[in-house]
Every structure is written in C-alpha cells, then in structure tokens.
Motif scaffolding. Structure first.
Motif, PDB file in Angstrom:
ATOM      1  N   THR A  77     -25.485  27.039   2.925  1.00 33.09           N
ATOM      2  CA  THR A  77     -26.171  28.014   2.393  1.00 33.09           C
ATOM      3  C   THR A  77     -27.566  28.075   2.981  1.00 33.09           C
ATOM      4  N   HIS A  78     -27.979  27.379   3.854  1.00 30.13           N
ATOM      5  CA  HIS A  78     -29.248  27.277   4.442  1.00 30.13           C
ATOM      6  C   HIS A  78     -29.315  26.765   5.653  1.00 30.13           C
ATOM      7  N   THR A 136     -24.319  30.273   6.649  1.00 33.89           N
ATOM      8  CA  THR A 136     -25.358  31.127   6.491  1.00 33.89           C
ATOM      9  C   THR A 136     -26.209  30.918   7.661  1.00 33.89           C
ATOM     10  N   HIS A 138     -30.450  31.634   9.011  1.00 29.29           N
ATOM     11  CA  HIS A 138     -31.958  32.280   8.784  1.00 29.29           C
ATOM     12  C   HIS A 138     -32.907  32.428   9.933  1.00 29.29           C
ATOM     13  N   THR A 167     -28.785  36.026   7.966  1.00 33.13           N
ATOM     14  CA  THR A 167     -29.649  36.670   7.336  1.00 33.13           C
ATOM     15  C   THR A 167     -30.931  37.124   8.083  1.00 33.13           C
ATOM     16  N   ALA A 217     -34.042  38.346   4.626  1.00 31.21           N
ATOM     17  CA  ALA A 217     -34.726  37.114   4.213  1.00 31.21           C
ATOM     18  C   ALA A 217     -36.084  36.921   4.738  1.00 31.21           C
ATOM     19  N   HIS A 244     -32.750  36.112   0.497  1.00 33.40           N
ATOM     20  CA  HIS A 244     -32.933  34.903   0.744  1.00 33.40           C
ATOM     21  C   HIS A 244     -34.272  34.510   1.198  1.00 33.40           C
ATOM     22  N   SER A 279     -30.692  37.078  -5.567  1.00 30.98           N
ATOM     23  CA  SER A 279     -31.414  36.067  -4.608  1.00 30.98           C
ATOM     24  C   SER A 279     -30.890  34.648  -4.618  1.00 30.98           C
ATOM     25  N   TRP A 280     -30.787  33.877  -3.445  1.00 28.71           N
ATOM     26  CA  TRP A 280     -30.910  32.453  -3.344  1.00 28.71           C
ATOM     27  C   TRP A 280     -31.952  31.938  -2.601  1.00 28.71           C
ATOM     28  N   CYS A 381     -23.994  30.902  -4.682  1.00 27.61           N
ATOM     29  CA  CYS A 381     -25.261  31.530  -3.847  1.00 27.61           C
ATOM     30  C   CYS A 381     -24.978  32.773  -3.064  1.00 27.61           C
TER      31      CYS A 381
END
Ligand SMILES: [Zn+2]
Length: 466
Positions: A77-78, A136, A138, A167, A217, A244, A279-280, A381
């Motif tokens: 998730t990140h 995901t 970013h 994102t 994001a 995000h 949001s997460w 998330c």
C-alpha cells in the motif's frame, strides 16, 4: 510445476488448480486454514477452495504446491518505485529524512519515461518475487519535459503481470515558497489537477477484479500547498477515486506544521478536507490518542511501513495495535528507498510482526495479524474489501505458494503460519495474479529480465552521476 490436467471430480472446468498445499490460509471471513488444501481459479477469480476430502474441479492447468503454505497475494500500500534508481546512494545514506530528500530531489529531476518504465518493471518484478500481487506506487516527481511517467509505469505493470494502483503524486510547494523541494521538480496546481483527471480517464478501471486503478496523491504537507490538498480532495470526490499522501512520518513534519499552519500536521490534514474513508496515508507514526480515534471515525487507512520506521530511526514506531483497536484499516507497505532499499513484502510482514512485539509485547502481534494486515488490511486501504486479500469464491485469483522447506524450516512442524514469518527468509515459489503465473519456480515469468537489469543500471548511473 504446471501439468496439463487437474483432478476430474467435478463437471465444471476451471482455468487453474493449485493443489497439494501443506496449508491454505484463506484469510476469508471465517479465517479458514485448510490442510492439504487446494484453490481453483476461473476467469481470474477464485472459483472454490477445499481440502483433501472435497472434490476438486477439472482444471486446464494444475500447479503443485507441495510443501507450501498458500496465502492470498500480499498487497503493497505504499512505495516509490522510481527510487530504486538511487538505492543506498552514498551521499544520502546517513542523513535525516529531510536531508535525504534534499540530497536526492535534484537527482530525480532527470526522471523520464524510460526511467519510470524500467524502474517499475524491475521494482514490480522484485515485489512479485517477495509474494506481492497488488502494488500501489506513489510517483510524486514529474520533471518538466519528463513525459507521461505514470502511463510508462502502467505499461511495465501489464508486462510483469501484477495488479497495479499507481497514484498521481505531486509537489507544488518549492523552496522559494517555503517548501522543501527545488523548483525543478514542482508543478503548478492547475497542471497537477488536469493531469490527474487525464490519467483517471485514461487508465482507471472501476470493474470487479480491475488490474489498474488510479488514486490522487499530493506528496506531503511540506511539499504541496493547502490549496492543492483541498482541490485534490474535491477532485477525488467528483471522480470517485481514492486519496493518498504521507502523514506524520517524521518529527520534523510537526515542527513544520506548527510553524507554517499553526497546528499539528493531522489537524492540518483534517482542515484541508482529507478526514475520510476515501483516504489512506503512509506511516502515521506520531498521532496522539485523540488523533488515532479520529482516524478510526473517519475510516482513513494507514499504510504501515515497518522497515521504514526502523531505517528512518529515532524511535518512532506506528501504533499499529491502537489503530486496529480504534477501527483504523491498517495495510502493509515497503516504502521507497528513503527507508527500505528492499521491496519484499514477506520481509515487511516479518518486520511488522517483530516491531509490533517490540512496541507492545508478545501478545500484541502474531504472524496471523501480520498476514491479515498484508492482505485484508491492505485491501481495505485500497477500497477493495472482499475483492482483494482473501481466498474466497468471487475474490480475485491472486495467491502465493511459499515453500516452507529446507534448512530454514527444519523442525517447524506445528504451525505453518507462524513458521512462515518466524523462520525463513523465504520468497515465493509461485506467485499467481488473476489466475496467471507471474512467478513460477522462483523465476519471473515475463521475458526480458536481463535486458531490463542492463537498462536499469545505465539509467541509475546517469541519474547518480557515476
Ligand atoms: Zn513514502
């Protein structure tokens, strides 16, 4: 190993049958764990799950999972995949997060489509080997003239075969306006919003089992304007996509928020309209009790990045148990090179286990909690409860076969789920996404790994100036 036919006890034919597992940990609503289990996948979705006494459907292909724990695919998730182009960069390794960022921002100004494509190909392949089926990313550096970096990443994800939630990151507050990044890597608010809308229209798939979804994001409170945070939340609402950002990652961030906004960073997050289940956020290491309760009420998810907590250092550890008690969805993330330099979700799950116990004692976190965070928590998330992160009929056909064999696992006889994270290290023997093999027998299935590594090395050398 793939063979031509599975067992033939049921009339309905499925595409893939994963059979003979030591244990299938379904992480379904009943948290069923099935010894000598099998999983059948049809049309990219889980068709059925069973044990040795249940009749198996006929399959086009069968995959042997002997000696393996089978889990749902892990969900990241990140991440900042592009940062694998500047891993363990010597001039930056011993600074604080802010020093690390200011050293690397000028290097990242050289990002272009080739760099985004190749770094994503390598980064997603690395993740798949570590049991990740959905990631995901970013990507918040969009240098002028750099091209369409997100579309380049999506091309790589399709080639590697993993499910992808890039994102559209952004930075709009440069040094001259009181922010952290230099002018060369920031964009105007209007340009960011227009490009966000373009990418959603081009790539965002709202369907069940979608392989690509876009979220919006802005990078962090210290690199975008409050106006952009507000406008992005409004745009996400209108387009019905997720939001995000980084939040409460570093003590420097609260000092910045106090000076610039006159409030705590999570208060500022609420002020700009982000307190929502749309949001997460990444990290969230420094909330107070009241803020934890608020995050739970909002339903804002947290991407817990345990290796990042440790490598950034200073003693800050995200309060994962308190989040879960307060009803905050908690997922797992490996984060970018600022704080991990490695992208194995198995390792992140293990570090979540270790760090949880370090923080709150041995009863606070077990391997099943870490697995839950890496699967169902991460799915939550991403707004995909029930669809991702469990092996139940109708959920996506994403799973990992983890070989619990060899010297690392000798003597671990009674609890394969605990052994999975307490022993090891282990990588995926097979990683399956949407019913397709992405990793087979420990190797990436997509062609061209050697060529991609060669290109990655050349781009990394150019960006690092070595
Ligand atoms: Zn990050």
């Amino acid at each position: 190993m793939v063979t031509e036919a599975g067992s033939v006890d049921r009339a309905e034919r499925v595409d893939l049958l994963v059979r003979g597992a030591l244990l299938v940990a379904t992480v379904d609503d009943e948290r069923r764990e099935i010894e000598d289990g099998w999983v059948a996948i049809a049309g990219g979705l889980v068709h059925s799950v069973g044990g040795s006494s249940d009749p198996m459907p006929t399959a086009g292909r069968a995959l042997d999972a002997d000696g393996c724990l089978v889990t749902p695919g892990l969900i990241n998730t990140h991440h900042h995949i592009f940062q694998n182009l500047t891993r363990s960069f010597r001039p930056a390794v011993n600074g604080t997060l802010f020093q690390w960022l200011t050293t690397l921002y000028p290097r990242w100004a050289a990002l272009d489509e080739e760099a985004a494509y190749v770094s994503a190909w390598i980064g997603l392949a690395e993740l798949a080997l570590g049991g990740c089926t959905t990631s995901t990313d970013h990507l918040y550096v969009h240098p002028r003239g750099g091209g369409d970096l997100i579309s380049a990443e999506i091309r790589a994800a399709r080639e590697v075969g993993v499910r992808f939630h890039p994102t559209r990151g952004s930075m709009s507050l440069s040094k001259k306006d009181g922010g952290l990044p230099p002018d060369s890597v920031v964009q105007a608010d209007d340009e960011i919003l227009a490009d966000s809308e373009r990418l959603v229209a081009l790539h965002h798939d709202r369907g069940w089992g979608a392989m690509v979804r876009i979220a919006l994001a802005p990078c962090s409170p210290f690199s975008v304007t409050p106006e952009l945070m507000r406008a992005t939340a409004v745009l996400a609402e209108r387009l019905d996509v997720r939001l995000h950002t980084h939040l409460a990652e570093d003590p420097d961030e609260d000092r910045f928020a106090a000076e610039v906004f006159g409030r705590r960073t999570i208060e500022q997050y609420e002020e700009v309209g982000w307190g929502s289940d749309r949001s997460w956020v990444a990290h969230c290491i420094y909330p107070n009790d009241e803020e934890i309760a608020k995050l739970g009420r909002w339903g804002t998810g947290v991407a817990h990045c345990p290796s990042s907590n440790m490598l950034i250092g200073g003693g800050g550890i995200a309060p994962v148990s308190a989040f879960r008690t307060a009803g905050v969805p908690v997922g797992l993330g490996c984060d970018g090179s600022a704080s991990t330099d490695s992208a194995s979700l198995w390792m992140e799950a293990r570090n979540a286990l270790l760090l949880g116990r370090l923080r709150k004692g041995p009863t606070s976190m077990g391997a099943r909690d870490a697995l839950e965070i890496a699967t169902r928590g991460s799915a939550s998330c991403l707004g995909r409860d029930g669809e991702l992160g469990q092996l139940a009929p109708g959920a996506v056909g994403d799973l990992v076969c983890w070989p619990l064999e060899g010297v690392q696992f000798a003597g671990a006889l009674t609890d394969p789920v605990e052994a999975w994270l307490r022993c090891g290290p282990v990588s995926a023997r097979h990683t399956v996404v949407h019913g397709e093999l992405v990793v087979e027998d420990g190797r990436i299935v997509a062609r061209g790994e050697e060529e991609m590594l060669r290109r990655h090395r050349a781009i990394s050398a150019r960006i690092q100036g070595v």
